[in-house]
Structures are given as C-alpha cells and as structure tokens.
Design a protein around this motif. Sequence first.
Motif, PDB file in Angstrom:
ATOM      1  N   ALA A 275       0.812  -1.215   0.000  1.00  0.00           N
ATOM      2  CA  ALA A 275       0.000   0.000   0.000  1.00  0.00           C
ATOM      3  C   ALA A 275       0.851   1.273   0.000  1.00  0.00           C
ATOM      4  CB  ALA A 275      -0.947  -0.002   1.196  1.00  0.00           C
ATOM      5  N   HIS A 276       1.993   1.247   0.692  1.00  0.00           N
ATOM      6  CA  HIS A 276       2.796   2.470   0.759  1.00  0.00           C
ATOM      7  C   HIS A 276       3.450   2.822  -0.583  1.00  0.00           C
ATOM      8  CE1 HIS A 276       6.049  -0.469   1.489  1.00  0.00           C
ATOM      9  NE2 HIS A 276       6.878   0.487   1.091  1.00  0.00           N
ATOM     10  N   LEU A 277       3.347   1.930  -1.561  1.00  0.00           N
ATOM     11  CA  LEU A 277       3.872   2.195  -2.899  1.00  0.00           C
ATOM     12  C   LEU A 277       2.748   2.369  -3.918  1.00  0.00           C
ATOM     13  CD1 LEU A 277       6.805  -0.403  -2.878  1.00  0.00           C
ATOM     14  CD2 LEU A 277       6.973   2.075  -2.557  1.00  0.00           C
ATOM     15  N   SER A 278       1.573   2.733  -3.438  1.00  0.00           N
ATOM     16  CA  SER A 278       0.399   2.828  -4.312  1.00  0.00           C
ATOM     17  C   SER A 278       0.554   3.865  -5.424  1.00  0.00           C
ATOM     18  CB  SER A 278      -0.856   3.119  -3.490  1.00  0.00           C
ATOM     19  OG  SER A 278      -0.748   4.368  -2.845  1.00  0.00           O
ATOM     20  N   ASP A 279       1.403   4.862  -5.242  1.00  0.00           N
ATOM     21  CA  ASP A 279       1.644   5.827  -6.317  1.00  0.00           C
ATOM     22  C   ASP A 279       2.204   5.127  -7.550  1.00  0.00           C
ATOM     23  OD1 ASP A 279       0.734   7.867  -4.719  1.00  0.00           O
ATOM     24  OD2 ASP A 279       2.721   8.679  -4.272  1.00  0.00           O
ATOM     25  N   PHE A 280       3.009   4.100  -7.338  1.00  0.00           N
ATOM     26  CA  PHE A 280       3.555   3.341  -8.457  1.00  0.00           C
ATOM     27  C   PHE A 280       2.478   2.479  -9.110  1.00  0.00           C
ATOM     28  CE2 PHE A 280       7.404   4.204  -5.953  1.00  0.00           C
ATOM     29  CZ  PHE A 280       8.191   4.785  -6.939  1.00  0.00           C
TER      30      PHE A 280
END
Length: 103
Positions: free
Chosen positions: A19-24
Amino acid sequence: LTVVEGAPPFTIAPSAVPAHLSDFTAQGFTQYTGIFGIPVLATATVEYKKFLHAANVLAQYLDSDASGVVDNRLVVDTMLQQGAALLVTKDAAEAAAMSCMVP
C-alpha cells in the motif's frame, strides 16, 4: 517475497504491491518484490522472466557472494534513505509515458 539478510538461498517471486507504494500502482506498476528492503517494481507488460532477471541482478549487485548478507551495508542504507527503487518497464516508450519516470 522480500529478500532479507541472512536468509540464503532465496527465491525471488513477485507479490502484490504494498500500500505504501500505491503511487507506483497508479502508474501501472503491478509486479513487486523487495531486495534487502529496496522495492523492485515492474509494469504488467514486463515479462515475468525479465522482472525476475532485474531483481536477481540487483540482489547479486548487493550480495555478490550470495551469502545472504549485503556486501556493503552503507550502500543499502543510503539507497533506502534516498527512497531508491528499481523500476522496470517494457521499453523506453513505456517509461517515457509515465510521469514518475525521470527522462
């Protein structure tokens, strides 16, 4: 799977993007694995074999003797501090079309 220190031999396999890489994920990166805490992400258009190859190259670069311990802790710590990630796209055109990619 996330490759962590002290755990050789290891198998690299893609998993869900955290989730903490959802921008990707929003940019189309759907394949994920972590190498000593460093994210490796690939788009859906990247073949599984090529994704694993890229992750393996990073793992070998950081742990050249495959001992399960990074060869130079300072390198990994600096990469983590800087938020480094390995992003893999099918080709340069796909990379150029993404706003998160630096030309």
